[in-house]
Design a protein around this motif. Structure first.
Motif, PDB file in Angstrom:
ATOM      1  N   ASP A  30       0.871  -1.176   0.000  1.00 53.49           N
ATOM      2  CA  ASP A  30       0.000   0.000   0.000  1.00 53.49           C
ATOM      3  C   ASP A  30       0.908   1.226   0.000  1.00 53.49           C
ATOM      4  O   ASP A  30       1.350   1.692   1.051  1.00 53.49           O
ATOM      5  CB  ASP A  30      -0.888  -0.040   1.248  1.00 53.49           C
ATOM      6  N   ASP A  44       1.693   4.554  12.898  1.00 54.32           N
ATOM      7  CA  ASP A  44       3.067   4.093  13.140  1.00 54.32           C
ATOM      8  C   ASP A  44       4.033   5.275  13.252  1.00 54.32           C
ATOM      9  O   ASP A  44       3.967   6.219  12.460  1.00 54.32           O
ATOM     10  CB  ASP A  44       3.529   3.195  11.994  1.00 54.32           C
ATOM     11  N   ARG A  83      -3.382 -11.775  12.765  1.00 53.86           N
ATOM     12  CA  ARG A  83      -2.993 -11.907  11.359  1.00 53.86           C
ATOM     13  C   ARG A  83      -2.296 -13.232  11.081  1.00 53.86           C
ATOM     14  O   ARG A  83      -2.367 -13.746   9.964  1.00 53.86           O
ATOM     15  CB  ARG A  83      -2.109 -10.714  10.953  1.00 53.86           C
ATOM     16  N   ALA A 119       4.896  -2.330   5.775  1.00 55.77           N
ATOM     17  CA  ALA A 119       5.019  -1.945   7.184  1.00 55.77           C
ATOM     18  C   ALA A 119       3.991  -2.707   8.013  1.00 55.77           C
ATOM     19  O   ALA A 119       3.350  -2.153   8.906  1.00 55.77           O
ATOM     20  CB  ALA A 119       4.854  -0.429   7.348  1.00 55.77           C
TER      21      ALA A 119
END
Ligand code: ARG
Length: 288
Positions: free
Chosen positions: A55, A204, A121, A114
């Motif tokens: 992304d 982040d 997940r 990132a």
């Protein structure tokens, strides 16, 4: 046979045999899209190119330059890893929303974005060894009275939908809180902060610091908070793709061992990485 995907093996034995014969005869053929003729459905052999989803609205990790090329720390890391692993990679801009599905469905072979390694997940993806330490960081306007994460309890907060920033704010406010404004990308959330639509953004640290440093006009400052857990980024592959994962882990180990990881790190973050301190130093510095 690394050049043939599991998907292809799942085809009937007849097709597989035909495919293998064709593989042998079509070494120079570029990968062809699935079509009605058997020749077109044969997997491309020698030059298997691994498609990397990212992304690319997340500088300095991944973004698009003026020429539309995808560049950044993550891109350099994966290129270096690929070189060590002896594989070819091609980066494809992939919206965060749906990025995990893209690898599950086989549209992407691996992801670098990132991506924080989380237990949740790990249920649906496999991760490489960690390659970067990170932590959430709060961005607010310079004149804001906010001093800590708990202050955001009842305030409008912008996050990128489905990120770990979203998760921490959901935990503070309740996941259905109307005060959580979820955006498709982190820059969009930060734009909203600039416009006054939210009072803080949680994202982040590397990305927040980069944005604050490059957008002085926005008049932001950053606030770190010790309640934020340490996060680590990993490369993600389809669950069970042990073959590719082993290549990536080997490549990562190689670039860490020969100093090329540190070189890439220094190019983007200005110093050799020191675990944990990595993340915190720029955040503290920027909030002064
Ligand atoms: N590290 C955070 C997470 O994994 C945010 C990652 C967002 N990455 C991106 N390229 N937009 O949730």
């Amino acid at each position: 046979m690394p050049s043939i995907t599991t998907r292809h093996f799942l085809q009937t034995a007849g097709t597989l045999l035909a495919g293998l014969v064709l593989v042998a005869c079509s070494k120079q053929e570029p990968p062809a899209p699935a079509a009605s003729t058997p020749a077109a459905s044969a997997p491309a052999p020698a030059a298997r190119v691994y498609v990397v989803g990212t992304d690319a609205a997340y500088a300095p990790f991944e973004s698009q330059n003026e020429k539309g090329e995808i560049v950044g720390f993550d891109v350099d890391v994966v290129k270096a890893v690929a070189q060590k692993a002896g594989i070819e990679v091609k980066f494809v801009n992939t919206p965060w929303e749906g990025i995990f599905n893209s690898v599950a469905q086989g549209d992407r072979d691996l992801l670098v974005s990132a991506i924080t390694i989380t237990n949740e997940r790990k249920q649906t993806l496999d991760f490489s060894e960690p390659y970067f330490d990170a932590q959430q960081l709060i961005a607010v306007k310079k004149d804001s009275k906010i001093t800590k994460f708990a202050d955001l309890k009842k305030l409008k907060v912008g996050v990128q939908n489905g990120t770990t920033g979203d998760e921490v704010v959901a935990k503070l406010q309740g996941k259905d809180s109307a005060n959580i404004k979820r955006f498709e990308s982190t820059p969009l959330a930060l734009k909203e902060l600039e416009a006054g639509g939210v009072e803080a953004v949680v994202a982040d640290n590397g990305v927040v610091v980069n944005y604050v440093n490059n957008n002085a006009d926005a008049k932001f400052k950053t606030i770190s908070d010790t309640s934020f857990a340490a996060e680590q980024y990993g490369l993600a592959v389809k669950k069970g793709n042990a073959e590719l994962l082993a290549k990536l882990n080997k490549g990562l180990a190689d670039i860490k061992a020969d100093g090329s990881y540190n070189q890439i790190y220094a190019k983007y973050f200005g110093a050799a990485p020191m675990p944990a301190a990595v993340a915190k130093a720029p955040a503290g510095a920027a909030s002064k």
